[in-house]
Design a protein around this motif. Sequence first.
Motif, PDB file in Angstrom:
ATOM      1  N   MET A   1       0.823  -1.190   0.000  1.00  0.00           N
ATOM      2  CA  MET A   1       0.000   0.000   0.000  1.00  0.00           C
ATOM      3  C   MET A   1       0.868   1.256   0.000  1.00  0.00           C
ATOM      4  SD  MET A   1      -3.179   1.028   0.153  1.00  0.00           S
ATOM      5  CE  MET A   1      -4.180   2.352   0.685  1.00  0.00           C
ATOM      6  N   SER A   2       2.040   1.201   0.638  1.00  0.00           N
ATOM      7  CA  SER A   2       2.883   2.391   0.709  1.00  0.00           C
ATOM      8  C   SER A   2       3.420   2.760  -0.680  1.00  0.00           C
ATOM      9  CB  SER A   2       4.037   2.172   1.678  1.00  0.00           C
ATOM     10  OG  SER A   2       4.857   1.114   1.239  1.00  0.00           O
ATOM     11  N   PHE A   3       3.677   1.771  -1.524  1.00  0.00           N
ATOM     12  CA  PHE A   3       4.127   2.053  -2.883  1.00  0.00           C
ATOM     13  C   PHE A   3       3.033   2.772  -3.671  1.00  0.00           C
ATOM     14  CE2 PHE A   3       4.949   0.756  -7.331  1.00  0.00           C
ATOM     15  CZ  PHE A   3       6.185   1.372  -7.460  1.00  0.00           C
ATOM     16  N   ALA A   4       1.800   2.387  -3.453  1.00  0.00           N
ATOM     17  CA  ALA A   4       0.678   3.051  -4.122  1.00  0.00           C
ATOM     18  C   ALA A   4       0.555   4.496  -3.662  1.00  0.00           C
ATOM     19  CB  ALA A   4      -0.620   2.295  -3.865  1.00  0.00           C
ATOM     20  N   LEU A   5       0.813   4.754  -2.392  1.00  0.00           N
ATOM     21  CA  LEU A   5       0.744   6.127  -1.890  1.00  0.00           C
ATOM     22  C   LEU A   5       1.820   7.002  -2.515  1.00  0.00           C
ATOM     23  CD1 LEU A   5      -0.054   5.581   1.884  1.00  0.00           C
ATOM     24  CD2 LEU A   5      -1.558   6.472   0.111  1.00  0.00           C
ATOM     25  N   ILE A   6       3.006   6.454  -2.716  1.00  0.00           N
ATOM     26  CA  ILE A   6       4.077   7.210  -3.364  1.00  0.00           C
ATOM     27  C   ILE A   6       3.684   7.561  -4.792  1.00  0.00           C
ATOM     28  CG2 ILE A   6       6.458   7.060  -4.202  1.00  0.00           C
ATOM     29  CD1 ILE A   6       7.048   5.362  -1.700  1.00  0.00           C
ATOM     30  N   ILE A   7       3.102   6.614  -5.496  1.00  0.00           N
ATOM     31  CA  ILE A   7       2.657   6.859  -6.868  1.00  0.00           C
ATOM     32  C   ILE A   7       1.572   7.936  -6.884  1.00  0.00           C
ATOM     33  CG2 ILE A   7       1.421   5.833  -8.815  1.00  0.00           C
ATOM     34  CD1 ILE A   7       2.896   3.218  -8.156  1.00  0.00           C
ATOM     35  N   VAL A   8       0.622   7.853  -5.966  1.00  0.00           N
ATOM     36  CA  VAL A   8      -0.481   8.819  -5.907  1.00  0.00           C
ATOM     37  C   VAL A   8       0.043  10.223  -5.618  1.00  0.00           C
ATOM     38  CG1 VAL A   8      -2.480   9.495  -4.527  1.00  0.00           C
ATOM     39  CG2 VAL A   8      -2.281   7.167  -5.372  1.00  0.00           C
ATOM     40  N   ILE A   9       0.952  10.347  -4.672  1.00  0.00           N
ATOM     41  CA  ILE A   9       1.498  11.673  -4.343  1.00  0.00           C
ATOM     42  C   ILE A   9       2.224  12.269  -5.546  1.00  0.00           C
ATOM     43  CG2 ILE A   9       3.228  12.857  -2.927  1.00  0.00           C
ATOM     44  CD1 ILE A   9       2.421  10.906  -0.653  1.00  0.00           C
ATOM     45  N   GLY A  10       3.029  11.471  -6.213  1.00  0.00           N
ATOM     46  CA  GLY A  10       3.734  11.956  -7.396  1.00  0.00           C
ATOM     47  C   GLY A  10       2.781  12.344  -8.516  1.00  0.00           C
ATOM     48  N   TRP A  11       1.782  11.520  -8.741  1.00  0.00           N
ATOM     49  CA  TRP A  11       0.833  11.817  -9.820  1.00  0.00           C
ATOM     50  C   TRP A  11       0.007  13.065  -9.514  1.00  0.00           C
ATOM     51  CZ3 TRP A  11       0.619  11.033 -14.653  1.00  0.00           C
ATOM     52  CH2 TRP A  11      -0.565  11.245 -15.356  1.00  0.00           C
ATOM     53  N   LEU A  12      -0.401  13.238  -8.265  1.00  0.00           N
ATOM     54  CA  LEU A  12      -1.142  14.442  -7.900  1.00  0.00           C
ATOM     55  C   LEU A  12      -0.288  15.693  -8.054  1.00  0.00           C
ATOM     56  CD1 LEU A  12      -3.255  13.314  -4.835  1.00  0.00           C
ATOM     57  CD2 LEU A  12      -4.062  13.852  -7.138  1.00  0.00           C
ATOM     58  N   TYR A  13       0.994  15.591  -7.742  1.00  0.00           N
ATOM     59  CA  TYR A  13       1.902  16.718  -7.935  1.00  0.00           C
ATOM     60  C   TYR A  13       1.950  17.111  -9.408  1.00  0.00           C
ATOM     61  CZ  TYR A  13       6.233  19.399  -8.127  1.00  0.00           C
ATOM     62  OH  TYR A  13       7.154  20.372  -8.360  1.00  0.00           O
ATOM     63  N   VAL A  14       2.092  16.131 -10.271  1.00  0.00           N
ATOM     64  CA  VAL A  14       2.153  16.404 -11.712  1.00  0.00           C
ATOM     65  C   VAL A  14       0.850  17.009 -12.200  1.00  0.00           C
ATOM     66  CG1 VAL A  14       2.299  15.295 -13.978  1.00  0.00           C
ATOM     67  CG2 VAL A  14       3.904  14.661 -12.188  1.00  0.00           C
ATOM     68  N   THR A  15      -0.271  16.459 -11.784  1.00  0.00           N
ATOM     69  CA  THR A  15      -1.550  16.977 -12.273  1.00  0.00           C
ATOM     70  C   THR A  15      -1.870  18.361 -11.725  1.00  0.00           C
ATOM     71  OG1 THR A  15      -2.727  15.752 -10.555  1.00  0.00           O
ATOM     72  CG2 THR A  15      -2.555  14.719 -12.718  1.00  0.00           C
ATOM     73  N   ILE A  16      -1.394  18.671 -10.533  1.00  0.00           N
ATOM     74  CA  ILE A  16      -1.576  20.038 -10.015  1.00  0.00           C
ATOM     75  C   ILE A  16      -0.794  21.020 -10.882  1.00  0.00           C
ATOM     76  CG2 ILE A  16      -0.962  21.568  -8.099  1.00  0.00           C
ATOM     77  CD1 ILE A  16      -1.827  19.317  -6.216  1.00  0.00           C
ATOM     78  N   LEU A  17       0.424  20.644 -11.263  1.00  0.00           N
ATOM     79  CA  LEU A  17       1.216  21.523 -12.123  1.00  0.00           C
ATOM     80  C   LEU A  17       0.580  21.675 -13.502  1.00  0.00           C
ATOM     81  CD1 LEU A  17       4.857  20.448 -11.240  1.00  0.00           C
ATOM     82  CD2 LEU A  17       3.612  22.470 -10.485  1.00  0.00           C
ATOM     83  N   VAL A  18       0.039  20.604 -14.039  1.00  0.00           N
ATOM     84  CA  VAL A  18      -0.636  20.679 -15.335  1.00  0.00           C
ATOM     85  C   VAL A  18      -1.889  21.545 -15.218  1.00  0.00           C
ATOM     86  CG1 VAL A  18      -1.926  19.326 -17.034  1.00  0.00           C
ATOM     87  CG2 VAL A  18       0.265  18.506 -16.208  1.00  0.00           C
ATOM     88  N   ALA A  19      -2.657  21.374 -14.171  1.00  0.00           N
ATOM     89  CA  ALA A  19      -3.881  22.155 -13.981  1.00  0.00           C
ATOM     90  C   ALA A  19      -3.565  23.641 -13.790  1.00  0.00           C
ATOM     91  CB  ALA A  19      -4.659  21.623 -12.778  1.00  0.00           C
ATOM     92  N   ALA A  20      -2.444  23.934 -13.142  1.00  0.00           N
ATOM     93  CA  ALA A  20      -2.062  25.334 -12.939  1.00  0.00           C
ATOM     94  C   ALA A  20      -1.696  26.020 -14.255  1.00  0.00           C
ATOM     95  CB  ALA A  20      -0.897  25.415 -11.964  1.00  0.00           C
ATOM     96  N   ASN A  21      -1.307  25.262 -15.262  1.00  0.00           N
ATOM     97  CA  ASN A  21      -0.922  25.835 -16.555  1.00  0.00           C
ATOM     98  C   ASN A  21      -2.066  25.878 -17.565  1.00  0.00           C
ATOM     99  OD1 ASN A  21       1.806  26.513 -16.124  1.00  0.00           O
ATOM    100  ND2 ASN A  21       2.299  24.327 -16.162  1.00  0.00           N
ATOM    101  N   GLU A  22      -3.247  25.485 -17.146  1.00  0.00           N
ATOM    102  CA  GLU A  22      -4.397  25.546 -18.054  1.00  0.00           C
ATOM    103  C   GLU A  22      -4.840  27.002 -18.234  1.00  0.00           C
ATOM    104  OE1 GLU A  22      -5.604  23.199 -19.821  1.00  0.00           O
ATOM    105  OE2 GLU A  22      -4.702  21.444 -18.885  1.00  0.00           O
TER     106      GLU A  22
END
Length: 72
Positions: A1-22
């Motif tokens: 489960m901890s590996f999934a949390l690392i993936i989720v945190i990284g993916w949310l970081y990327v999508t926040i940056l993408v959303a900020a550039n819309e």
Amino acid sequence: MSFALIIVIGWLYVTILVAANEPSLFVGILSFLFYGALPCGLILYFAGAKIRRQRRQYREAVAAKDEPDGGA
């Protein structure tokens, strides 16, 4: 489960940056929801399936132990 949390945190970081550039706030929120929140929710749901199954089996075992033995 901890590996999934690392993936989720990284993916949310990327999508926040993408959303900020819309170009607009509405498109940014939609892109974050559909590219970030929805996939991450699915990842966490599927990653937690084993834990939920183990908890259900434990509750059933405790309930079966607490039941009387068929009128004996």
